[in-house]
Design a protein around this motif. Sequence first.
Motif, PDB file in Angstrom:
ATOM      1  N   THR A 213       0.834  -1.201   0.000  1.00  0.00           N
ATOM      2  CA  THR A 213       0.000   0.000   0.000  1.00  0.00           C
ATOM      3  C   THR A 213       0.873   1.257   0.000  1.00  0.00           C
ATOM      4  OG1 THR A 213      -0.156  -0.265   2.396  1.00  0.00           O
ATOM      5  CG2 THR A 213      -2.001  -1.062   1.102  1.00  0.00           C
ATOM      6  N   VAL A 214       0.257   2.406  -0.250  1.00  0.00           N
ATOM      7  CA  VAL A 214       0.985   3.656  -0.470  1.00  0.00           C
ATOM      8  C   VAL A 214       1.869   4.018   0.720  1.00  0.00           C
ATOM      9  CG1 VAL A 214       0.706   6.127  -0.873  1.00  0.00           C
ATOM     10  CG2 VAL A 214      -0.810   4.497  -2.006  1.00  0.00           C
ATOM     11  N   GLU A 215       1.357   3.847   1.950  1.00  0.00           N
ATOM     12  CA  GLU A 215       2.095   4.296   3.131  1.00  0.00           C
ATOM     13  C   GLU A 215       3.347   3.483   3.415  1.00  0.00           C
ATOM     14  OE1 GLU A 215      -1.000   3.270   3.110  1.00  0.00           O
ATOM     15  OE2 GLU A 215      -1.295   1.623   4.547  1.00  0.00           O
ATOM     16  N   ARG A 216       3.533   2.370   2.702  1.00  0.00           N
ATOM     17  CA  ARG A 216       4.722   1.549   2.912  1.00  0.00           C
ATOM     18  C   ARG A 216       5.947   2.083   2.160  1.00  0.00           C
ATOM     19  NH1 ARG A 216       3.445  -3.468   5.757  1.00  0.00           N
ATOM     20  NH2 ARG A 216       5.429  -4.161   4.896  1.00  0.00           N
ATOM     21  N   PHE A 217       5.740   3.086   1.305  1.00  0.00           N
ATOM     22  CA  PHE A 217       6.845   3.631   0.519  1.00  0.00           C
ATOM     23  C   PHE A 217       7.323   4.946   1.140  1.00  0.00           C
ATOM     24  CE2 PHE A 217       4.602   0.864  -2.349  1.00  0.00           C
ATOM     25  CZ  PHE A 217       5.590   0.289  -3.124  1.00  0.00           C
ATOM     26  N   PRO A 218       8.662   5.121   1.311  1.00  0.00           N
ATOM     27  CA  PRO A 218       9.177   6.399   1.825  1.00  0.00           C
ATOM     28  C   PRO A 218       8.826   7.540   0.875  1.00  0.00           C
ATOM     29  CG  PRO A 218      10.884   4.692   1.784  1.00  0.00           C
ATOM     30  CD  PRO A 218       9.712   4.132   1.050  1.00  0.00           C
ATOM     31  N   GLY A 219       8.610   8.720   1.439  1.00  0.00           N
ATOM     32  CA  GLY A 219       8.194   9.865   0.636  1.00  0.00           C
ATOM     33  C   GLY A 219       9.157  10.235  -0.464  1.00  0.00           C
ATOM     34  N   TRP A 220      10.465  10.031  -0.228  1.00  0.00           N
ATOM     35  CA  TRP A 220      11.448  10.445  -1.231  1.00  0.00           C
ATOM     36  C   TRP A 220      11.379   9.587  -2.484  1.00  0.00           C
ATOM     37  CZ3 TRP A 220      15.030   6.856  -2.813  1.00  0.00           C
ATOM     38  CH2 TRP A 220      15.249   5.770  -1.972  1.00  0.00           C
ATOM     39  N   THR A 221      10.744   8.424  -2.401  1.00  0.00           N
ATOM     40  CA  THR A 221      10.649   7.554  -3.584  1.00  0.00           C
ATOM     41  C   THR A 221       9.518   7.971  -4.526  1.00  0.00           C
ATOM     42  OG1 THR A 221       9.143   5.980  -2.498  1.00  0.00           O
ATOM     43  CG2 THR A 221      11.523   5.605  -2.247  1.00  0.00           C
ATOM     44  N   HIS A 222       8.552   8.745  -4.029  1.00  0.00           N
ATOM     45  CA  HIS A 222       7.375   9.069  -4.848  1.00  0.00           C
ATOM     46  C   HIS A 222       7.721   9.764  -6.159  1.00  0.00           C
ATOM     47  CE1 HIS A 222       4.812   9.063  -0.880  1.00  0.00           C
ATOM     48  NE2 HIS A 222       5.417   7.915  -1.126  1.00  0.00           N
ATOM     49  N   PRO A 223       8.510  10.864  -6.129  1.00  0.00           N
ATOM     50  CA  PRO A 223       8.760  11.576  -7.396  1.00  0.00           C
ATOM     51  C   PRO A 223       9.642  10.808  -8.367  1.00  0.00           C
ATOM     52  CG  PRO A 223       9.272  12.947  -5.471  1.00  0.00           C
ATOM     53  CD  PRO A 223       9.151  11.548  -4.992  1.00  0.00           C
ATOM     54  N   LEU A 224      10.316   9.756  -7.891  1.00  0.00           N
ATOM     55  CA  LEU A 224      11.249   9.035  -8.750  1.00  0.00           C
ATOM     56  C   LEU A 224      10.556   8.018  -9.650  1.00  0.00           C
ATOM     57  CD1 LEU A 224      14.118   8.394  -6.158  1.00  0.00           C
ATOM     58  CD2 LEU A 224      13.870  10.277  -7.789  1.00  0.00           C
ATOM     59  N   ASN A 225       9.341   7.657  -9.320  1.00  0.00           N
ATOM     60  CA  ASN A 225       8.608   6.640 -10.068  1.00  0.00           C
ATOM     61  C   ASN A 225       7.491   7.319 -10.869  1.00  0.00           C
ATOM     62  OD1 ASN A 225       7.164   4.489 -11.053  1.00  0.00           O
ATOM     63  ND2 ASN A 225       6.893   3.482  -9.073  1.00  0.00           N
ATOM     64  N   PRO A 226       7.568   7.330 -12.206  1.00  0.00           N
ATOM     65  CA  PRO A 226       6.535   8.008 -12.996  1.00  0.00           C
ATOM     66  C   PRO A 226       5.138   7.468 -12.767  1.00  0.00           C
ATOM     67  CG  PRO A 226       8.434   7.435 -14.362  1.00  0.00           C
ATOM     68  CD  PRO A 226       8.637   6.764 -13.035  1.00  0.00           C
ATOM     69  N   LEU A 227       5.052   6.215 -12.341  1.00  0.00           N
ATOM     70  CA  LEU A 227       3.734   5.590 -12.182  1.00  0.00           C
ATOM     71  C   LEU A 227       3.184   5.705 -10.768  1.00  0.00           C
ATOM     72  CD1 LEU A 227       1.766   4.057 -13.986  1.00  0.00           C
ATOM     73  CD2 LEU A 227       2.930   1.930 -13.396  1.00  0.00           C
ATOM     74  N   PHE A 228       4.012   6.191  -9.826  1.00  0.00           N
ATOM     75  CA  PHE A 228       3.613   6.126  -8.419  1.00  0.00           C
ATOM     76  C   PHE A 228       2.338   6.926  -8.142  1.00  0.00           C
ATOM     77  CE2 PHE A 228       3.518   7.050  -3.964  1.00  0.00           C
ATOM     78  CZ  PHE A 228       3.952   5.880  -3.380  1.00  0.00           C
ATOM     79  N   TYR A 229       2.317   8.197  -8.570  1.00  0.00           N
ATOM     80  CA  TYR A 229       1.167   9.043  -8.247  1.00  0.00           C
ATOM     81  C   TYR A 229      -0.111   8.530  -8.924  1.00  0.00           C
ATOM     82  CZ  TYR A 229       4.516  12.364  -6.341  1.00  0.00           C
ATOM     83  OH  TYR A 229       5.502  12.955  -5.599  1.00  0.00           O
ATOM     84  N   VAL A 230       0.030   8.039 -10.143  1.00  0.00           N
ATOM     85  CA  VAL A 230      -1.146   7.524 -10.862  1.00  0.00           C
ATOM     86  C   VAL A 230      -1.714   6.316 -10.137  1.00  0.00           C
ATOM     87  CG1 VAL A 230      -1.940   6.527 -13.042  1.00  0.00           C
ATOM     88  CG2 VAL A 230      -0.280   8.391 -13.061  1.00  0.00           C
ATOM     89  N   MET A 231      -0.839   5.383  -9.782  1.00  0.00           N
ATOM     90  CA  MET A 231      -1.294   4.168  -9.114  1.00  0.00           C
ATOM     91  C   MET A 231      -1.841   4.463  -7.723  1.00  0.00           C
ATOM     92  SD  MET A 231      -0.830   1.750 -11.275  1.00  0.00           S
ATOM     93  CE  MET A 231      -1.243   0.477 -10.119  1.00  0.00           C
ATOM     94  N   ALA A 232      -1.194   5.391  -7.018  1.00  0.00           N
ATOM     95  CA  ALA A 232      -1.639   5.729  -5.665  1.00  0.00           C
ATOM     96  C   ALA A 232      -3.043   6.340  -5.691  1.00  0.00           C
ATOM     97  CB  ALA A 232      -0.649   6.698  -5.026  1.00  0.00           C
ATOM     98  N   CYS A 233      -3.272   7.309  -6.591  1.00  0.00           N
ATOM     99  CA  CYS A 233      -4.595   7.953  -6.679  1.00  0.00           C
ATOM    100  C   CYS A 233      -5.667   6.939  -7.067  1.00  0.00           C
ATOM    101  CB  CYS A 233      -4.553   9.092  -7.698  1.00  0.00           C
ATOM    102  SG  CYS A 233      -3.560  10.507  -7.180  1.00  0.00           S
TER     103      CYS A 233
END
Length: 278
Positions: A213-233
Amino acid sequence: MAETALERHVYEPHKVGLPPLGRYFRQLWARREFAVEFSRAELHTQNVDTVFGQLWLVLNPLLLGTVYFLLVRVLSHSSASAKPYYFAHLLAGLFAYYYVTGCLSQGARSVTKSGKLLINTAFPRALLPLSSTLVAFWRFLPTLVVYAVVHVIQGCPIGPHLLLGVVSIAQMTVMGAGLAMFFATLQVFVRDTSSFLPYMIRIWLYLSPVLLTVERFPGWTHPLNPLFYVMACWSELLVQGDVLPLSWWLAGTAWALAIFVVGGLFFVSREREFAFRL
């Protein structure tokens, strides 16, 4: 006798560099019916020789979700799997993830497998990876039906917020089309690309909020993955009924548009070399 207007298409050479984009997009749009029919034919031939035929469009995602659920919950005993709605989260993430990466993997082969068509027919070559994106979209639709059943059975929230899922699907489609065009071009020049793709797709899965789930990933990893924000939303909206902050939606849209523009320009600037490379 009424005169019939004859339509003429003139394809001017541009070995390297961009053609006039306005005219290119008009030619692309004029052949949209070809892209639709080409994608339907491609989808039909993928399962025509199997016993279950097009039923595999439903069986494949269901079996995929079951395999990962057994892997995460039964074999690894991960604490993430103990959360409410985890199976729904897993299915929502897997179906969306394989939609985007399906665009990528099918698009990567779209040009190299169409050698005779490219040599004998003049048309905007971007139709090929875009048709592959349509194939991935047709395959994605049945997974929504499978997910809807699981969503209701697990008692996930139902409400007007689910309409925002259309935005996520649009983001995935735009990003998938950009990836398809980028890797289709790369595959023409570097034939080893398709051999590396399965490993890249598998690593990308573990870096995206699909199994975890989203909260298991450190915040600094979010901008590095192009798919992260799309999948999280997408996942938080469908499974938890939570609408993440606007900045997350904008970040996902920005990534999708950036990949589409880069992939599209890369493809169009090189497409006149394809016939010589195949």
